[in-house]
Motif scaffolding. Sequence first.
Motif, mmCIF file in Angstrom:
data_model
loop_
_atom_site.group_PDB
_atom_site.id
_atom_site.type_symbol
_atom_site.label_atom_id
_atom_site.label_comp_id
_atom_site.label_asym_id
_atom_site.label_seq_id
_atom_site.Cartn_x
_atom_site.Cartn_y
_atom_site.Cartn_z
ATOM 1 N N VAL A 79 -22.255 -37.713 16.254
ATOM 2 C CA VAL A 79 -21.074 -38.544 15.994
ATOM 3 C C VAL A 79 -20.073 -38.480 17.144
ATOM 4 C CG1 VAL A 79 -19.023 -38.778 14.528
ATOM 5 C CG2 VAL A 79 -21.288 -38.523 13.487
ATOM 6 N N PRO A 80 -19.735 -37.304 17.691
ATOM 7 C CA PRO A 80 -18.782 -37.267 18.814
ATOM 8 C C PRO A 80 -19.254 -38.067 20.024
ATOM 9 C CG PRO A 80 -19.009 -35.092 17.859
ATOM 10 C CD PRO A 80 -20.081 -35.930 17.249
ATOM 11 N N ASP A 81 -20.543 -37.995 20.336
ATOM 12 C CA ASP A 81 -21.059 -38.712 21.500
ATOM 13 C C ASP A 81 -21.013 -40.223 21.286
ATOM 14 O OD1 ASP A 81 -21.533 -36.385 22.852
ATOM 15 O OD2 ASP A 81 -23.663 -36.278 22.320
ATOM 16 N N ILE A 82 -21.450 -40.686 20.145
ATOM 17 C CA ILE A 82 -21.462 -42.128 19.859
ATOM 18 C C ILE A 82 -20.041 -42.654 19.704
ATOM 19 C CG2 ILE A 82 -22.236 -43.895 18.251
ATOM 20 C CD1 ILE A 82 -24.433 -42.607 19.953
ATOM 21 N N ALA A 83 -19.187 -41.858 19.054
ATOM 22 C CA ALA A 83 -17.796 -42.284 18.878
ATOM 23 C C ALA A 83 -17.108 -42.436 20.228
ATOM 24 C CB ALA A 83 -17.045 -41.272 18.018
ATOM 25 N N ALA A 84 -17.421 -41.555 21.167
ATOM 26 C CA ALA A 84 -16.799 -41.636 22.496
ATOM 27 C C ALA A 84 -17.176 -42.929 23.204
ATOM 28 C CB ALA A 84 -17.232 -40.430 23.332
ATOM 29 N N SER A 85 -18.435 -43.340 23.086
ATOM 30 C CA SER A 85 -18.852 -44.580 23.737
ATOM 31 C C SER A 85 -18.283 -45.795 23.017
ATOM 32 C CB SER A 85 -20.381 -44.660 23.784
ATOM 33 O OG SER A 85 -20.935 -44.678 22.482
ATOM 34 N N PHE A 86 -18.233 -45.753 21.689
ATOM 35 C CA PHE A 86 -17.662 -46.861 20.920
ATOM 36 C C PHE A 86 -16.152 -46.963 21.124
ATOM 37 C CE2 PHE A 86 -21.000 -47.386 17.286
ATOM 38 C CZ PHE A 86 -21.916 -47.806 18.242
#
Length: 213
Positions: free
Chosen positions: A62-69
Amino acid sequence: MADPRSDYLTRLDAALVGPRRTRRSLVREAADHLDDATEALVDAGYDEETAARRAVVDFGSVPDIAASFQTALAVAASRRTVWLLLLVLGYQPLLWDSGLNLASNSAGTRSDRWLFHLLDGAIEAGSWIVLAGALFLLVVTGIGNRWWFIGRATARFAGAFALAATTFVPLTSVGMIVAAGSADVGLWMLALTLVVLPLAGVAVSARRTLAAT
């Protein structure tokens, strides 16, 4: 057992900050990806629960995907703020130079004071600078985003620029009326309704943009 995809999407949505419509679109995009990955794994022989759990792991934390989004959300928020700023600035010349002509109407008996003339020139020049800057940012965050990667720094600058503009214009406008010594209640109500309150709304949007960056 609860579907790991549902829990993942809930946590992803909670981690994102920005315009609701864009946020929902991104979460829906993630959901479609997870569903497609799960379906592909089921076709490959995995059971539904194992396939869903593996799809979540393969998709990323979640942290990785949230950062890109979050970058997309920040740019979307900055673009909305710039549009609002342009909307409010668009009718300012009608208020001060023609139409209502607030500059002349607020002149009063003390219009010969240097501060009034200084602020009058400042709001005219400053409004054009802000308008040009807003148009530039609109292009950069729109068409420019198709050619170059527009990151959070640009979105942050747009939010800060809009926040500065929403401070400069109303303070200068009110300062002109005060410097002129005008006690016209109607004039004050026009300035409040057509200048201060709309720009306060833009300031709220600018603060949300900065929060999204």
